[in-house]
Design an enzyme around this catalytic site. Structure first.
Site, mmCIF file in Angstrom:
data_model
loop_
_atom_site.group_PDB
_atom_site.id
_atom_site.type_symbol
_atom_site.label_atom_id
_atom_site.label_comp_id
_atom_site.label_asym_id
_atom_site.label_seq_id
_atom_site.Cartn_x
_atom_site.Cartn_y
_atom_site.Cartn_z
ATOM 1 N N ARG A 194 -0.153 21.742 -5.751
ATOM 2 C CA ARG A 194 -0.278 20.297 -6.017
ATOM 3 C C ARG A 194 0.130 19.957 -7.450
ATOM 4 N NH1 ARG A 194 -6.109 19.130 -5.186
ATOM 5 N NH2 ARG A 194 -6.218 21.280 -5.853
ATOM 6 N N ASN A 254 -4.848 18.386 -0.782
ATOM 7 C CA ASN A 254 -5.071 19.441 0.203
ATOM 8 C C ASN A 254 -5.697 18.851 1.461
ATOM 9 O OD1 ASN A 254 -4.211 21.509 -1.477
ATOM 10 N ND2 ASN A 254 -6.263 21.989 -2.214
#
Length: 94
Positions: A18, A37
């Site tokens: 990320r 996520n």
């Protein structure tokens, strides 16, 4: 404004994926959105840009895996309609 939703599968959690996506958006410039996520081990990315070439470049780099430890085995990319963002943020969970 072109907007896409991407769902990345593979080794994409616990490897800095990320944060690498956020860094990539800043590096390319003009890419705004969110990344988080999912409980099933995938990662969702909402990305938008006024520049379709930059957005295409962003998608291609995501397919490669923007961090050394990540391995994207599948990337589902669909056109999407979501709120307009003015930055790119990493979310813990959606």
């Amino acid at each position: 404004m072109q907007k896409v939703k991407m769902i990345a599968s593979g080794r994409v959690q616990g490897v800095g994926f990320r944060w690498s996506v956020q860094y990539l958006a800043a590096e390319i410039g003009g890419i705004y959105g969110r990344v988080w996520n999912n409980e099933d081990g995938t990662v969702t990315i909402l990305a938008q840009s006024e520049n379709s070439a930059k957005l295409s470049q962003f998608i291609q780099e995501i397919r490669k895996g923007p961090s050394r430890m990540a391995k994207v085995t599948y990337l589902d990319v669909t056109l999407a309609n979501f709120e307009t963002f003015s930055d790119f943020q990493v979310k813990q969970w959606h």
